[in-house]
Design an enzyme around this catalytic site. Structure first.
Site, PDB file in Angstrom:
ATOM      1  N   ASP A   1       0.881  -1.162   0.000  1.00 50.60           N
ATOM      2  CA  ASP A   1       0.000   0.000   0.000  1.00 50.60           C
ATOM      3  C   ASP A   1       0.922   1.216   0.000  1.00 50.60           C
ATOM      4  O   ASP A   1       2.098   1.126   0.362  1.00 50.60           O
ATOM      5  CB  ASP A   1      -0.949   0.007   1.202  1.00 50.60           C
ATOM      6  CG  ASP A   1      -2.117   0.986   0.985  1.00 50.60           C
ATOM      7  OD1 ASP A   1      -2.054   1.804   0.027  1.00 50.60           O
ATOM      8  OD2 ASP A   1      -3.085   0.953   1.762  1.00 50.60           O
TER       9      ASP A   1
HETATM   10  C1  BGC Z   1      -4.851   3.585   0.114  1.00 47.28           C
HETATM   11  C2  BGC Z   1      -4.988   2.619  -1.043  1.00 47.28           C
HETATM   12  C3  BGC Z   1      -4.748   3.353  -2.342  1.00 47.28           C
HETATM   13  C4  BGC Z   1      -3.382   4.010  -2.301  1.00 47.28           C
HETATM   14  C5  BGC Z   1      -3.041   4.800  -3.547  1.00 47.28           C
HETATM   15  C6  BGC Z   1      -3.562   4.367   0.059  1.00 47.28           C
HETATM   16  O1  BGC Z   1      -3.563   5.392   1.006  1.00 47.28           O
HETATM   17  O2  BGC Z   1      -4.932   2.881   1.336  1.00 47.28           O
HETATM   18  O3  BGC Z   1      -6.244   2.027  -1.036  1.00 47.28           O
HETATM   19  O4  BGC Z   1      -4.873   2.477  -3.422  1.00 47.28           O
HETATM   20  O5  BGC Z   1      -3.337   4.923  -1.207  1.00 47.28           O
HETATM   21  O6  BGC Z   1      -3.792   5.957  -3.628  1.00 47.28           O
END
Ligand code: BGC
Length: 750
Positions: A237
């Site tokens: 993530d």
């Molecule tokens: C989120 C993800 C997301 C990623 C990219 C993170 O903060 O938890 O779900 O895909 O950011 O934006």
């Protein structure tokens, strides 16, 4: 570097041609959204971007949080809405549309779906998740993945795993026992990995039992790859990496976004120091190149998408996602009649998605107010009063007074209520389940002026309805319905479309009834999943709690009868067939739900668990047989000692119903079980020793029948004695079997 569709990569040859430095660099993002290109070998960059219910591709430079404006894309209903459709076929079509939009924007991987469980109704990101039930989340998530990937675009199944709250999401440790993980928090991931092979899996920010998901070899390798057979790439993530070298060894392939070279340096230093093997680097680089190779087959400039067709699909999806909670007959609204008072800012300025990384820049937005006016075309007057402000969701005396005037002069008042945008977002949790107090005051004032009231709700996660719902003749739970939600709502209110949604989560009477209370969001870096298996309806059933609306509930404008339950058993394959009849005057869709019970088992089992479902659309008077097939897993539990899925033979209940609390037909079946013998240890109780065929005989022989009778079968003390571990007993003065003899026997009979 441009993309050349149809190009295939010779991955082993490229691994051979890349230097160690280049391979390590491939494992770190090039910027916020792209993987690095290697110009000299013709390896292009790939774009991975959010997700999940619409494309969020930033047009210009990414800001430091990657949250700037994005290119216009169709905003489908977020998962909370889509899940209420209980319609995998629809989700596959939505997925295919998302895939086409990705291709048009040259995006290789859409960052979704998110299939974390709704452990607490307060989780700020529940709007992005499907359900409190792992089977439903898994089936629907798999359908979405199939759709996206049918277009040659990858998905990123997230957030793996146990990311069930936003408070301290980057550090908190979800402390949860293995059986609960296996039966509640992992099955949706497992179903999608084993059935749909998402191209990527995104590891979660949080820790599980103290270990960061981004560096947990059990999670990322043992479970994900060795047990489930995952063949794709694991991406962090955004910002989830804690220790890059430990992460790589554990199975985290790609770090996103770019660490500015820091991750690469750590990897290279570890390889040079001998604490990380070059094989680990090769393995992860291979997965990055395989991802590039897969994406190249579909990507290329010059492809568009049909925005009007996608908007129509978004409208269909929104129509299927709304749940009619109650209706005393006030709905559908006749197309002719007196004035309709439409009250509530959300009718004019809809809330249709949640905040954070999933926020889409829609191609257009329908409003319920305009859609109602268009559909009625003057046949009924539509009077509007905002009632509260959209941004804060708060009402004041002047706004309420204006609304009351509109309601008093109308034949019916349709009141749009819901959560203000800031109430639910990625990054933080809610603190209560209630609608803004001013909106409830507005409803009471409107209902005092005109008792014919319909409430339409806009909220991404559950709100309490018990305190006010008696003031409304009908309540339509609209969740967040995406960019076409306004038109869909008008269709449902007017009966142009039939409500077909079913709750994918329980609406409790009050917050204090919910299972995570006292253990959410945790403290001092730990959140203890003390309720174990009992989340959602499993908890409300176990505690015999009343609920406002149960899991699986949803009305239509007709009624259905169930009959002819027939269950066939072949080994442990079970087929459940039931005949459903539309007994009303309008067409409608029923969702037949099959719950399994296991009344007698060697472990605690939830009272009933959803194990299958089927949708059926019927004309008035029409009947159809519906079949739901159940396999081994529908009856299995994760054995905490044997550490594998096991079916304990015996009787199982099959319940067929229209919701978890509306079981229409029920029967019992008998299934053969697995051998559940657990290894005998010296510390096992006398009971366990006696129950073991060989060890029991040995012990009886050593003690003699008289002693067995006197010590262990005596009505007064026998039960207490049998509960003592044999090893402890062997140390008691005069006991005729010694501790070494017990140990030797345990080793022999284990
Ligand atoms: C989120 C993800 C997301 C990623 C990219 C993170 O903060 O938890 O779900 O895909 O950011 O934006």
């Amino acid at each position: 570097m441009g993309l050349h569709p149809g190009t295939s990569l010779d991955v082993p040859a490229l691994i051979g041609a890349l230097t160690l430095e280049e391979k390590a660099a491939l494992l770190d993002g090039a910027d916020f959204w792209r993987t690095p290109a290697v110009e000299r070998l013709g390896i292009p960059a790939l774009t991975l971007t959010d997700g999940p219910h619409g494309l969020r591709k930033q047009a210009g430079e990414a800001d430091h949080l990657g949250l700037n404006d994005s290119v216009p894309a169709t905003c489908f209903p977020p998962a909370a809405g889509l899940a209420s459709s209980w319609d995998p076929e629809l989700l596959t079509r939505v997925g295919a549309a998302l895939g086409r939009e990705c291709r048009a924007a040259e995006v290789a991987v859409l960052l979704g779906p998110g299939v974390n469980m709704k452990r607490s109704p307060l989780c700020g990101r529940n709007f992005e998740y499907f359900s409190e039930d792992p089977l439903l989340a898994g089936e629907l998530g798999a359908a979405l993945v199939d759709g996206v990937q049918s277009q040659g675009v990858g998905t990123s199944l997230k957030h793996f795993a146990a990311n069930n709250q936003e408070t301290d999401r980057m550090t908190v440790s979800a402390d949860v026992d293995e059986r609960t993980l296996r039966e509640i928090y992992l099955p949706a991931f497992e179903r999608i990995v084993t059935g749909s092979q998402p191209w990527t899996v995104m590891c979660a920010y949080n820790r599980i039992n103290g270990t960061y998901a981004s560096e947990d070899p059990w999670l990322l390798t043992t479970v994900l790859r060795d047990e489930w057979g995952f063949r794709g790439l694991v991406v962090s993530d955004w910002g989830a990496v804690h220790r890059r070298d430990a992460g790589l060894a554990a199975g985290l392939d790609l770090e996103m976004p770019s660490s500015g070279g820091a991750g690469t340096r750590i990897i290279l230093d570890a390889v040079r120091a001998g604490t990380l093997s070059e094989k680990d680097v090769d393995r992860a680089a291979t997965r990055v190149l395989e991802l590039v190779g897969r994406a190249l087959r579909a990507l290329g400039p010059g492809q568009g998408f049909d925005a009007a067709a996608h908007h129509a699909l978004a409208r269909e999806a929104a129509t299927a996602s709304a749940v009619l909670l109650k209706n005393d007959g006030i709905l559908p609204l006749p197309r002719t009649g007196g004035p309709i008072a439409v009250i509530g800012e959300f009718a004019r300025t809809p809330r249709f998605q949640g905040a954070g990384s999933s926020q889409v820049n829609p191609t257009r937005v329908d409003t319920a107010l305009d859609a109602l006016r268009d559909a009625l075309d003057g046949a009924r007057e539509v009077v509007f009063a905002p009632g509260f402000t959209g941004e804060s969701g708060a009402a004041d005396a002047a706004l309420i007074e204006e609304a009351v005037r509109a309601a008093a002069g109308a034949e019916v008042a349709v009141v749009f209520l819901g959560l203000p945008p800031a109430a639910e977002s990625e990054g933080y949790d809610r603190t209560h389940l209630d609608l803004p107090a001013g909106q409830v005051a507005l409803l009471h004032a409107v209902a005092d002026a005109n008792p014919r009231v319909v409430v339409v709700l806009s909220n991404g996660s559950v709100v309490t309805v018990a305190p006010w719902q008696d003031r409304a003749g009908a309540v339509l739970e609209g969740w967040l319905l995406g960019q076409a939600g306004g038109a869909a709502t008008a269709d449902l209110l007017l009966g142009t479309a039939a409500p077909a949604g079913r709750l994918a989560e329980t609406i409790p009477v009050r917050y204090e009834h919910n299972p995570a209370i006292g253990a959410f969001p945790g403290e001092h870096g730990h959140v203890r999943y003390g309720e174990g298996l009992l989340i959602g309806y499993r908890w409300y059933d176990a505690h015999r709690l009343p609920v406002a609306y149960p899991f699986g509930h949803g009305l239509s404008y007709t009624s259905f009868a169930y009959g002819d339950l027939a269950v066939t058993v072949d080994g442990r394959s079970v087929r459940v067939t039931v005949t459903v009849t539309n007994t009303g005057a309008r067409p409608g869709t029923e969702v037949v739900q099959v719950y399994v019970t296991d009344p007698v088992a060697g472990v605690y089992r939830p009272e009933q668990e959803l194990r299958g479902f089927a949708r059926v659309t019927l004309a008035p008077g029409e009947s159809r047989a519906v079949t739901v097939s159940l396999g081994d897993r529908a009856f299995a539990y994760w054995h905490p000692v044997l550490r594998r899925w096991t079916v304990e033979g015996g009787a199982f209940g099959i319940r067929v119903g229209a919701s978890s609390r509306d079981i229409r037909l029920e029967t019992t079946i008998e299934l053969p079980g697995d051998d559940l013998t657990t290894p005998l240890t010296p510390g096992a109780t006398v009971d366990a020793w006696l129950a073991h065929p060989a060890a029991g005989a040995w012990l009886r022989e050593r003690l003699g029948d008289d002693l067995v009778e006197a010590m262990f079968l005596d009505p007064a003390n026998g039960r207490m004695m049998r509960a003592i571990p044999l090893q402890r007993l062997s140390r008691f003065p005069g006991f005729p079997v010694t501790e070494p003899q017990v140990e030797e026997a345990a080793a022999r009979f284990a």
